[in-house]
Design an enzyme around this catalytic site. Structure first.
Site, PDB file in Angstrom:
ATOM      1  N   GLY B  13     -58.135 -10.058   2.909  1.00  0.00           N
ATOM      2  CA  GLY B  13     -59.127 -11.126   2.815  1.00  0.00           C
ATOM      3  C   GLY B  13     -58.611 -12.328   2.050  1.00  0.00           C
ATOM      4  N   VAL B  15     -59.511 -13.593  -0.887  1.00  0.00           N
ATOM      5  CA  VAL B  15     -59.235 -13.297  -2.293  1.00  0.00           C
ATOM      6  C   VAL B  15     -58.149 -12.228  -2.416  1.00  0.00           C
ATOM      7  CG1 VAL B  15     -60.213 -12.346  -4.426  1.00  0.00           C
ATOM      8  CG2 VAL B  15     -61.515 -14.017  -3.094  1.00  0.00           C
ATOM      9  N   CYS B 127     -67.429 -16.567  -9.112  1.00  0.00           N
ATOM     10  CA  CYS B 127     -66.483 -17.684  -9.238  1.00  0.00           C
ATOM     11  C   CYS B 127     -67.068 -18.882  -9.973  1.00  0.00           C
ATOM     12  CB  CYS B 127     -65.986 -18.101  -7.862  1.00  0.00           C
ATOM     13  SG  CYS B 127     -67.286 -18.215  -6.617  1.00  0.00           S
ATOM     14  N   ARG B 233     -73.080 -25.724  -1.247  1.00  0.00           N
ATOM     15  CA  ARG B 233     -71.817 -25.606  -0.516  1.00  0.00           C
ATOM     16  C   ARG B 233     -71.481 -26.967   0.073  1.00  0.00           C
ATOM     17  NH1 ARG B 233     -69.056 -21.128  -1.285  1.00  0.00           N
ATOM     18  NH2 ARG B 233     -70.723 -19.759  -0.575  1.00  0.00           N
ATOM     19  N   HIS B 240     -64.024 -25.097  -6.542  1.00  0.00           N
ATOM     20  CA  HIS B 240     -65.420 -25.408  -6.826  1.00  0.00           C
ATOM     21  C   HIS B 240     -65.473 -26.511  -7.886  1.00  0.00           C
ATOM     22  CE1 HIS B 240     -66.424 -22.032  -4.488  1.00  0.00           C
ATOM     23  NE2 HIS B 240     -66.762 -21.164  -5.406  1.00  0.00           N
TER      24      HIS B 240
END
Lengths: 335, 335
Positions: B13, B15, B127, B233, B240
């Site tokens: 994935g 991450v 996160c 988002r 971020h």
């Protein structure tokens, strides 16, 4: 109702084109609609219609009743007083006169009465301020507002047509694995966010942030409203969004807030999380209303409320608001 | 220092791949690095290396000392207790165990001491929380923090690799004048912003927003810190950003705030408005530090401060933080 000679200054720009379309679509009663630009020439709108613009000189305002300006501060500072001197009432979309205590700063749903005090020039507020005060006025009237913490998510069209082209060009380049060229903005805007709109002041705030602070007080006619802002450009073409945290004068339930907002002219509640419905910028292109959603109590303070406000920065945030001011001028016989 | 058998669960994935690269780049001392996925198979990383993954069953953890999990809550709930039962210490990047009072929730720069209290599972925070508490800890230690108002600007990679592909695909479609297909998100994310991350609760807040509220208190070990969040988002691939408004326990000058932040481990001040320097997501891909800029006094309250915080959500916001927890486990002899 009579008919008026109307001019649009900066008619070929992103906001000017919206003015042109909104004047026609709302049936502003004009004899002549004179399109003005830096020099004589033609431009073609998205629907393929070619328009002629003539050079904006002081003299062209001689027989103009209402002039909608969106040609930048420098042009407004030079030409708006010339037009006013000739009997034109100027509705100016630049920041040139907004904080002049002699000049009304108007959102028709918020402070229409200020229109009548004009001395030839009326200022149109900054786009991000218009949609915020428009949404907050009904709440303010009911319970008062002590403090506003706002973070913005602003579209590139606020910087004009060249910025829209830049976002599209950069996006294309990046998708093709090429480098993105930044010209309008100091840094890449595609797939990025810039916490920087307008110039920086010594205290670290931007001019855009201080516009939200100062214009809000002036339009609401209440210097006691405290505002702190962080304004951010995001890779969206049209529509500004705002995350707004409020400290109200008294508790307001979410249900009451929704009722107040729904009853207000020019505001629409779009808030149904169960159905994944909330205001979004990609649905704002044809919309005149200010959309409010994500309405939640903030229990970290007494009388706290969180909102998500979205509006079309080219229409309600700019062109539509100027045309609405012109309509009020006519309605109030205030020309 | 000994060597350990390390497993990565969900290695293919977004991450998981970062975990794989960070474990190697930081030289985590492993004998074997076992890559686990839903089923046996291979995957290829961006640099063209092919890796083999085997099916994550309870039995494969028998000889594993440390397992880094990033395979979603359901997989964590099923497999992490199985691994712990077999003597593996799990560092879990899902939300499955974060608010369990028996399970430490750790940002190594903030609450490293909590690592030693583990009973086989340590949770990696969300996160958006990690980068906020990482940046705020030095300020909290100096003057205390009473209240946080945060609005986020989060990258699509927080939703995994499919979301990154969706943003790119939608952007391409829109540039070509075609319709954008939304599959990962309920609405178009390209050239748009979604004020919606994770599920909605009855009070109108999202789970992502409540993660920021609750995890912050747990990591800081201070239930009196008030947090209200709006999580959004935006069409950015990695990184971020957060607009953070603070009510501090005592006045803190901008200069002092910068000194505190600059001295803190894992935090870097990027704040030079004169040179148009501020943290940006498009520069975060290779960066481990939490970047803080736009540091301004907020004079609408006593001891107010505004910050703009940017970090790499895949690295510090996820993979890097789990590897740093593993490093601390080894350093503290806490396996």
């Amino acid at each position: 109702m009579g008919k008026y000679n109307v001019a649009i200054v900066g008619a070929a720009g992103a906001v000017g084109r919206e003015m042109l379309s909104i004047v026609q679509e709302r049936g502003l009663p004009y004899n002549e609609l004179r399109l003005l630009e830096k020099e004589d020439g033609t431009f073609t709108t998205e629907d393929g219609v070619e328009y002629e613009a003539i050079e904006a000189t002081p003299e062209v305002f001689e027989d103009i009743d209402i002039a909608l300006f969106s040609a930048g501060s420098a042009a407004s500072k030079k030409l708006a007083p010339e037009a006013a001197k000739r009997g034109t009432v100027v509705v100016d979309n630049s920041s040139a006169f907004r904080m002049d205590p002699e000049i009304p700063l108007v959102v028709p749903e918020v402070n229409p009465e200020d229109i009548n005090n004009h001395k030839g020039i009326i200022a149109n507020p900054n786009c991000s301020t218009i949609q915020m005060v428009g949404a907050l006025k009904p709440i303010y009237d009911q319970v008062g507002i002590k403090r506003i913490v706002v973070s913005t998510y602003q579209a590139v069209s606020g910087s004009g047509k060249a910025a829209m082209d830049e976002l599209l060009e950069q996006s294309k380049s990046i998708l093709e694995g090429k480098e993105a060229k930044a010209e309008v903005y100091p840094h890449q805007i595609a797939f990025n966010a810039l916490p920087h709109i307008d110039i920086f002041f010594d205290d670290g705030y931007t001019k855009e942030e201080m516009k939200m602070v100062n214009e809000t007080k002036k339009i609401m006619g209440d210097d006691s409203i405290k505002v702190t802002a962080t304004t951010v450009r995001i890779p969206v073409l049209i529509g500004h969004a705002e995350s707004v945290n409020l400290e109200l004068g008294a508790e307001l339930e979410v249900k009451e807030a929704k009722e107040l907002l729904d009853a207000a002219e020019g505001v629409r509640v779009v808030d149904n999380p169960e159905e994944l419905v909330y205001p979004m910028q990609n649905q704002i292109e044809e919309i005149d209303d200010i959309l409010v959603g994500r309405i939640r109590k903030d229990n970290t303070i007494d009388a706290g409320l969180n909102l998500w406000i979205v509006a079309n920065n080219l229409r309600k945030g700019a062109a539509l608001n100027t045309v609405q001011i012109a309509e009020k001028l006519i309605e109030n016989n205030a020309l």
